[in-house]
Write an enzyme that holds these catalytic residues in place. Structure first.
Site, PDB file in Angstrom:
ATOM      1  N   LYS A 125       0.806  -1.235   0.000  1.00 36.50           N
ATOM      2  CA  LYS A 125       0.000   0.000   0.000  1.00 36.50           C
ATOM      3  C   LYS A 125       0.836   1.281   0.000  1.00 36.50           C
ATOM      4  O   LYS A 125       0.398   2.335   0.452  1.00 36.50           O
ATOM      5  CB  LYS A 125      -0.991   0.052   1.194  1.00 36.50           C
ATOM      6  N   THR A 164       2.955   0.446  -4.862  1.00 34.73           N
ATOM      7  CA  THR A 164       3.432  -0.685  -5.668  1.00 34.73           C
ATOM      8  C   THR A 164       2.817  -0.708  -7.069  1.00 34.73           C
ATOM      9  O   THR A 164       3.537  -0.824  -8.070  1.00 34.73           O
ATOM     10  CB  THR A 164       3.039  -2.013  -4.970  1.00 34.73           C
ATOM     11  N   HIS A 212       7.552  -7.964  -2.082  1.00 33.52           N
ATOM     12  CA  HIS A 212       7.208  -7.286  -0.822  1.00 33.52           C
ATOM     13  C   HIS A 212       8.179  -7.730   0.287  1.00 33.52           C
ATOM     14  O   HIS A 212       7.999  -7.394   1.452  1.00 33.52           O
ATOM     15  CB  HIS A 212       5.782  -7.641  -0.380  1.00 33.52           C
ATOM     16  N   SER A 255      -4.787   3.055   3.805  1.00 37.97           N
ATOM     17  CA  SER A 255      -4.978   2.394   2.516  1.00 37.97           C
ATOM     18  C   SER A 255      -5.177   0.886   2.718  1.00 37.97           C
ATOM     19  O   SER A 255      -6.054   0.284   2.102  1.00 37.97           O
ATOM     20  CB  SER A 255      -3.748   2.662   1.636  1.00 37.97           C
ATOM     21  N   ARG A 261      -7.708   3.623  -5.303  1.00 42.84           N
ATOM     22  CA  ARG A 261      -8.670   4.308  -4.433  1.00 42.84           C
ATOM     23  C   ARG A 261      -8.500   5.804  -4.651  1.00 42.84           C
ATOM     24  O   ARG A 261      -8.792   6.315  -5.712  1.00 42.84           O
ATOM     25  CB  ARG A 261      -8.458   3.871  -2.971  1.00 42.84           C
TER      26      ARG A 261
HETATM   27  P1  PAP Z   1      -0.254  -3.165  -3.125  1.00 41.91           P
HETATM   28  O1  PAP Z   1       0.973  -3.110  -2.297  1.00 41.91           O
HETATM   29  O2  PAP Z   1      -1.328  -4.042  -2.570  1.00 41.91           O
HETATM   30  O3  PAP Z   1       0.024  -3.430  -4.570  1.00 41.91           O
HETATM   31  P2  PAP Z   1      -0.245  -0.359  -3.581  1.00 41.91           P
HETATM   32  O4  PAP Z   1      -0.408  -0.230  -5.034  1.00 41.91           O
HETATM   33  O5  PAP Z   1       1.122  -0.237  -3.036  1.00 41.91           O
HETATM   34  O6  PAP Z   1      -0.911  -1.708  -3.076  1.00 41.91           O
HETATM   35  O7  PAP Z   1      -1.091   0.737  -2.833  1.00 41.91           O
HETATM   36  C1  PAP Z   1      -2.355   1.128  -3.217  1.00 41.91           C
HETATM   37  C2  PAP Z   1      -2.392   2.630  -3.061  1.00 41.91           C
HETATM   38  O8  PAP Z   1      -1.781   3.223  -4.217  1.00 41.91           O
HETATM   39  C3  PAP Z   1      -3.801   3.157  -3.001  1.00 41.91           C
HETATM   40  O9  PAP Z   1      -3.708   4.308  -2.181  1.00 41.91           O
HETATM   41  P3  PAP Z   1      -4.967   4.897  -1.356  1.00 41.91           P
HETATM   42  O10 PAP Z   1      -5.663   3.739  -0.734  1.00 41.91           O
HETATM   43  O11 PAP Z   1      -4.384   5.834  -0.366  1.00 41.91           O
HETATM   44  O12 PAP Z   1      -5.771   5.601  -2.374  1.00 41.91           O
HETATM   45  C4  PAP Z   1      -4.065   3.495  -4.450  1.00 41.91           C
HETATM   46  O13 PAP Z   1      -5.106   4.437  -4.628  1.00 41.91           O
HETATM   47  C5  PAP Z   1      -2.721   4.053  -4.856  1.00 41.91           C
HETATM   48  N1  PAP Z   1      -2.513   3.969  -6.320  1.00 41.91           N
HETATM   49  C6  PAP Z   1      -2.793   2.932  -7.134  1.00 41.91           C
HETATM   50  N2  PAP Z   1      -2.485   3.228  -8.391  1.00 41.91           N
HETATM   51  C7  PAP Z   1      -2.007   4.487  -8.393  1.00 41.91           C
HETATM   52  C8  PAP Z   1      -1.539   5.368  -9.414  1.00 41.91           C
HETATM   53  N3  PAP Z   1      -1.529   5.007 -10.673  1.00 41.91           N
HETATM   54  N4  PAP Z   1      -1.119   6.589  -9.046  1.00 41.91           N
HETATM   55  C9  PAP Z   1      -1.123   6.990  -7.745  1.00 41.91           C
HETATM   56  N5  PAP Z   1      -1.569   6.196  -6.739  1.00 41.91           N
HETATM   57  C10 PAP Z   1      -2.004   4.963  -7.055  1.00 41.91           C
END
Ligand code: PAP
Length: 342
Positions: A73, A76, A137, A169, A301
């Site tokens: 979160k 990634t 991770h 998140s 999100r």
């Molecule tokens: P993961 O480790 O399970 O893959 P990860 O992608 O690290 O999750 O984190 C998700 C967060 O990145 C979310 O943040 P939020 O809950 O605070 O909104 C998600 O919205 C955000 N996120 C995903 N894609 C993007 C993007 N393209 N640009 C910016 N933020 C993003």
């Protein structure tokens, strides 16, 4: 001694990994739907941990590999999209309607190394054409020496984020994941079997996927200080503030810097646009489908800095900040971007 201050012996972990009996490790089940096992000072997803011995014994890094590392979160999905689009821009023109990112979720394009090996898919990793973009991770201390050694040539890109935002998140992500599992099992929209406050307590105790966060971050930050050509340390908030300069930095680090002509024709902007939250979130492939049990849409999100203040009380924030500050004391690292040098 708090867990965050426990000494960590990388060598001891590496020696033991070959004989790892996961069932004998401390188990944490207060975090459904995830089962966590404690190993090497971290709470790791049991499912991912199953692949770690093979990552150590079978995985063969190539000098051209780029490994994207993160605490969950912390950005990634975004980093996967940016790195893949940047590295493969010659083969996959960014404006092309059949660009892989328009057809597949970033997690299906850039897979987790340890999960691939846990699922006996190591041959798929081995068959990927160079240059490979892989992800993990795992904490730095649990990476095989064949990856971290200077002479391996492969590079690591790490992304970190304010722990409070990472926690919030993860709470929303877990809620969605539990609800989706309940819907699949036709038991209705069940909330997680713990409250926001209980999840916060666990997070503060370092009990969460790959936790504690501060130790995870510190391992990569220290490695980036020791080996800046090998480990690039990025900050989510900094990337939001200035995506273009960070994409350029990423490209240079991966050995595929943009040419003057590419910059003049807007290639950097095209990458930033293609990989933006709005763009990825609105792609059909990310509005439906799933990556294993995780719905594609649950990875997208708000994507803003400081959303924690809408969910965490000032007292909770102060408590977590203090835990993090104590754990980082003397390291030279801070999450406060105004003070940070990285
Ligand atoms: P993961 O480790 O399970 O893959 P990860 O992608 O690290 O999750 O984190 C998700 C967060 O990145 C979310 O943040 P939020 O809950 O605070 O909104 C998600 O919205 C955000 N996120 C995903 N894609 C993007 C993007 N393209 N640009 C910016 N933020 C993003």
């Amino acid at each position: 001694m708090s867990m965050s201050m426990m000494p960590l012996s990388t060598d001891a972990c590496a020696t033991a990994i070959g004989e790892l009996d996961i069932t004998s490790l401390p188990l944490e089940t207060r975090f459904p739907p995830f089962r966590l096992r404690q190993y090497g000072g971290f709470w790791l997803l049991e499912k991912f941990l199953q692949g770690v011995p093979a990552v150590h014994s079978i995985f063969e890094p190539r000098p051209s590999d780029v490994l994207l590392a993160s605490f969950p979160k912390c950005g990634t999905t975004w980093l996967k999209a940016l790195a893949f689009a940047t590295r493969n821009r010659a083969e996959h023109p960014l404006r092309g309607l059949d660009h892989p990112l328009r057809r597949r979720n970033p997690h299906d394009i850039v897979q987790y190394l340890e999960l691939q090996y846990a699922q006996s898919m190591g041959h798929v990793v081995a068959a990927l054409p160079s240059p490979r973009v892989l992800s993990t991770h795992l904490p730095y201390s649990l990476l095989p020496g064949r990856i971290t050694a200077e002479e391996s040539g492969c590079r690591i890109v790490y992304i970190c984020r304010d722990p409070k935002d990472a926690f919030v998140s993860s709470w929303f992500f877990t809620k969605k994941t539990v609800a989706a599992a309940a819907a699949r099992a036709r038991t209705g929209e069940e909330p997680p079997p713990y409250t926001f406050e209980e999840a916060f307590e666990l997070f503060c105790d370092g009990i969460c996927v790959s936790g504690p966060l501060w130790r995870h971050v510190l391992g990569y930050w220290e490695a980036s200080r020791r080996q800046p050509e090998k480990v690039l340390f990025l900050r989510y908030e900094e990337m939001l503030r200035n995506p273009e300069s960070n994409v350029k930095k990423l490209a240079e680090f991966m050995g595929c810097a943009f040419s003057v002509q590419e910059e003049a024709t807007g290639v950097v902007q095209d990458i930033v646009e293609l990989c933006s939250l709005e763009s990825l979130k609105n792609m059909d492939v990310n509005k439906s489908g799933s990556h294993g049990p995780l719905a594609h849409e649950s990875f997208f999100r708000k994507g803003v800095p400081g959303d924690w203040s809408n969910h965490i009380t000032p007292a909770m924030a102060e408590r977590l900040d203090k835990i993090v500050e104590d754990a980082l004391q003397g390291s030279g690292f801070t999450f406060d971007v105004r003070e940070a040098s990285a």
